[in-house]
Design a protein around this motif. Structure first.
Motif, PDB file in Angstrom:
ATOM      1  N   THR A 357     -26.508   2.469 -14.949  1.00 50.43           N
ATOM      2  CA  THR A 357     -27.251   3.550 -14.314  1.00 50.43           C
ATOM      3  C   THR A 357     -26.895   4.881 -14.947  1.00 50.43           C
ATOM      4  O   THR A 357     -25.813   5.053 -15.528  1.00 50.43           O
ATOM      5  CB  THR A 357     -26.969   3.599 -12.811  1.00 50.43           C
ATOM      6  OG1 THR A 357     -27.749   4.619 -12.212  1.00 50.43           O
ATOM      7  CG2 THR A 357     -25.497   3.858 -12.537  1.00 50.43           C
ATOM      8  N   GLY A 402     -32.187   6.351 -13.678  1.00 45.13           N
ATOM      9  CA  GLY A 402     -31.789   5.096 -13.066  1.00 45.13           C
ATOM     10  C   GLY A 402     -31.143   4.134 -14.045  1.00 45.13           C
ATOM     11  O   GLY A 402     -30.427   4.525 -14.958  1.00 45.13           O
ATOM     12  N   ARG A 403     -31.442   2.847 -13.866  1.00 40.89           N
ATOM     13  CA  ARG A 403     -30.808   1.811 -14.682  1.00 40.89           C
ATOM     14  C   ARG A 403     -31.551   1.653 -16.012  1.00 40.89           C
ATOM     15  O   ARG A 403     -32.774   1.620 -16.051  1.00 40.89           O
ATOM     16  CB  ARG A 403     -30.773   0.485 -13.932  1.00 40.89           C
ATOM     17  CG  ARG A 403     -29.933   0.544 -12.670  1.00 40.89           C
ATOM     18  CD  ARG A 403     -29.786  -0.814 -12.021  1.00 40.89           C
ATOM     19  NE  ARG A 403     -28.935  -1.696 -12.808  1.00 40.89           N
ATOM     20  CZ  ARG A 403     -28.563  -2.919 -12.411  1.00 40.89           C
ATOM     21  NH1 ARG A 403     -28.984  -3.398 -11.260  1.00 40.89           N
ATOM     22  NH2 ARG A 403     -27.787  -3.665 -13.165  1.00 40.89           N
ATOM     23  N   ARG A 413     -37.570   4.283 -18.186  1.00 40.51           N
ATOM     24  CA  ARG A 413     -36.207   4.634 -17.756  1.00 40.51           C
ATOM     25  C   ARG A 413     -35.458   5.365 -18.875  1.00 40.51           C
ATOM     26  O   ARG A 413     -34.706   6.300 -18.623  1.00 40.51           O
ATOM     27  CB  ARG A 413     -35.432   3.375 -17.361  1.00 40.51           C
ATOM     28  CG  ARG A 413     -36.092   2.522 -16.284  1.00 40.51           C
ATOM     29  CD  ARG A 413     -36.201   3.257 -14.980  1.00 40.51           C
ATOM     30  NE  ARG A 413     -36.735   2.427 -13.914  1.00 40.51           N
ATOM     31  CZ  ARG A 413     -36.055   2.038 -12.845  1.00 40.51           C
ATOM     32  NH1 ARG A 413     -34.797   2.393 -12.704  1.00 40.51           N
ATOM     33  NH2 ARG A 413     -36.635   1.311 -11.900  1.00 40.51           N
ATOM     34  N   ASP A 554     -32.453  11.352 -13.778  1.00 40.80           N
ATOM     35  CA  ASP A 554     -32.476  10.783 -12.427  1.00 40.80           C
ATOM     36  C   ASP A 554     -33.473  11.460 -11.484  1.00 40.80           C
ATOM     37  O   ASP A 554     -33.214  11.571 -10.276  1.00 40.80           O
ATOM     38  CB  ASP A 554     -31.076  10.809 -11.813  1.00 40.80           C
ATOM     39  CG  ASP A 554     -30.292   9.550 -12.147  1.00 40.80           C
ATOM     40  OD1 ASP A 554     -30.913   8.561 -12.601  1.00 40.80           O
ATOM     41  OD2 ASP A 554     -29.066   9.536 -11.963  1.00 40.80           O
TER      42      ASP A 554
END
Length: 569
Positions: A357, A402-403, A413, A554
């Motif tokens: 993350t 995030g991940r 992401r 994020d």
């Protein structure tokens, strides 16, 4: 049931499954920062175990999908028939067949010994399950698919004495319909074309796919057939001057033949030949099994144009490509096979957001930025609004949210995004990223807009969520979003559902409302020949080095260089 999947060959990595959950998965390159690092995945193993809150002693099984070995039931008759075929039809090819078998015996021995030593040292020997390489790819794809039955096709360079398998799989049946040797390898065929055109095989095949759209696909097909073709329903390589089952060794005859032709025509013929061969095999076998679904696994299915052709084959209704389709996905593939066969567990088109993350907060980011005096950051109460304003201001934006994704595709992401109405960006952004690409950047589109963009797209096309196949584009989309449409009128989209990524889904809809563009550019957040960004420092370095103008962290924080226009204004 806890299953750890490991690979240390080609792209090393690890994956942890707990019953019906994929706990975590990551490639070692994301930690070591060495592209496609072929090493022992120590940090990846530590990461997935930590994510699961377990130790090696807690594991029920350790799955390994490389070098399971020569198996008489799978391979003996296959090779007896192959040698007999060569002896009776092309005896001059026998030395090449023998060398391939010899190389196959020796290949991977050191990597398998490394795995065995790890298992022995940690007392895991009784927990090890060796999964046939192509069963890892194929059954792994089925277990992670949304289908209850499917024609399962694997195709790559080589693995456990095979390069292609075709099977029918349902809830109570696994039936192999065709196997091909590693002599008769479409992975080697396409990889050899990659090297002949000046690129690195087993890495840059995507450049050939992009280049192919600029050439004549028919004129050099006879040359491609001299390398490998279908004979009596079987793939048969013509070993000799025009083909070797290897990425190395090129005869003067072949080098001269290719050098005399336009590279785009060579690429186009190779692409068309690959599509024709696999489409013929799929069409033949799908007609004989009680399913219209196809699952694809193995590195050859990183070819998004090929996957579109398979979706369009007669008798095929839907296709699922396991997102990390190549050997980098083996930790997931092999672990999923073990979890399915021993525990009945399945994973319906799982998210690839399985890595570390971003894990940032005000204090963490402020502390990191002490090493970057030229960078500033702010926490926003309206991150969507700020992001849209930056896009309107022509900012190149890095997403660090995030991940991290597992696999070769950045899926929002660890992506770079930009507007899609500037076709010149394919030149200037590639220069900024130090990339040499023939394929345009890919679009990312909200699902509720996708039908107006991509011909024949359907909501149940799970493969489109992971950027694993192309579609023909509608004229309206090609006009409004030219930066993401290839010269052949196709695009390789990531289609985002609200339930998968509410924030990004909302951004895409708002962008469409503001501009009429039904997509944003989505390309992986990395420079050429570097892995996708892993740590927060990797992402901040990209801002500091001018790779991106603005970094979203994020969905809360924005980072920019203080010599640029303040994105808040």
């Amino acid at each position: 049931m806890l299953v750890l999947g490991i690979t240390n060959n080609d792209l090393a990595g690890a994956c942890l499954l707990r019953d019906d959950e994929i706990v975590a998965a990551a490639s070692e390159e994301r930690f070591t920062r060495v592209k496609e690092h072929r090493t022992w995945p120590e940090r990846a193993i530590d990461f997935v175990l930590a994510e699961g809150g377990v130790t090696l002693a807690d594991l029920d099984r350790v799955a390994y999908g490389w070098h399971a070995g020569f198996d008489a039931e799978r391979h003996l008759l296959l090779y007896v028939e192959r040698v007999a075929h060569e002896a009776t039809r092309r005896p001059e090819g026998l030395p090449h067949v023998r060398k391939r078998i010899s190389d196959e015996i020796v290949n991977d021995r050191a990597k398998r010994a490394e795995f065995d030593e790890f298992a022995e040292r940690h007392g895991l020997r009784d927990k090890v399950v060796l999964v046939d390489h192509h069963e890892s790819h194929g059954m792994g794809a089925f277990v992670c698919s949304p289908f209850t039955d499917a024609l399962v096709v694997t195709c790559d360079g080589r693995g456990d004495f095979q390069s292609l398998t075709i099977s029918f799989v349902s809830g109570d049946e696994e039936r192999v319909l065709q196997r091909e040797t590693s002599v008769d390898s479409l992975g080697y065929f396409y990889g050899r074309i990659t090297r002949l055109l000046g690129f690195r095989p087993n890495r840059h095949e995507g450049k050939i796919t992009g280049l192919a759209a600029n050439g004549d696909p028919e004129r050099l097909l006879p040359l491609m057939r001299m390398m490998i073709d279908i004979e009596d329903g079987r793939l048969r390589a013509r070993c000799g001057d025009y083909y070797q089952p290897s990425y190395d060794t090129y005869s003067d005859v072949l080098l001269e033949a290719v050098a005399a032709e336009p590279p785009a025509d060579v690429a186009a013929a190779a692409q068309r030949h690959l599509e024709n061969l696999l489409s013929e095999l799929v069409t033949t076998h799908i007609a004989g099994v009680p399913t219209s679904n196809v699952c694809l696994g193995g590195g050859v299915f990183g070819n998004v144009k090929l996957n579109q052709r398979i979706l369009e084959c007669p008798g095929v209704d839907n296709v699922y490509v396991i997102p990390p389709m190549g050997d980098g996905g083996l930790p997931l593939h092999s672990a999923a096979v073990v979890a399915y066969r021993e525990g009945g567990h399945r994973y319906d088109a799982p998210s690839m957001a399985l890595g570390p993350t971003a894990a940032t907060d005000d204090d963490t980011l402020a502390n990191l930025l002490r090493s970057y005096p030229s960078l500033q950051f702010t926490r926003s109460d309206d991150p969507r609004g700020m992001l849209l304003k930056a896009l309107e201001d022509n900012r190149v934006i890095g997403l660090y949210r995030g991940r991290m994704e597992f696999g070769p595709r950045a899926l929002g992401r660890r992506s770079i995004v930009y507007r899609t109405d500037d076709p010149s960006m394919n030149d200037w952004l590639n220069q900024r990223l130090k990339r040499t690409e023939f394929m345009p950047f890919a679009p990312i589109t909200a699902d509720v807009l996708a039908a107006s963009c991509y011909v024949n797209w359907r909501p149940d096309h799970a493969a489109a969520r992971f950027m694993t196949l192309t579609y023909d584009c509608t004229p309206e989309f090609a006009e409004s979003c030219p930066a993401v449409v290839h010269v052949d009128g196709t695009a390789r989209p990531q289609v985002v559902r609200h339930e998968d990524d509410p924030f990004l889904h909302g951004v895409l809809l708002s962008w469409h409302d503001r501009t009429g563009q039904a997509a944003l550019v989505n390309t992986s957040f990395n420079k050429h020949e570097e892995p996708i960004v892993g740590s927060p420092r990797d992402a901040l370095d990209a801002v500091s080095d001018g790779i991106v103008d603005l970094l979203l962290v994020d969905d809360r924080y924005f980072v920019w260089a203080d010599d640029t226009v303040n994105p808040i204004v």
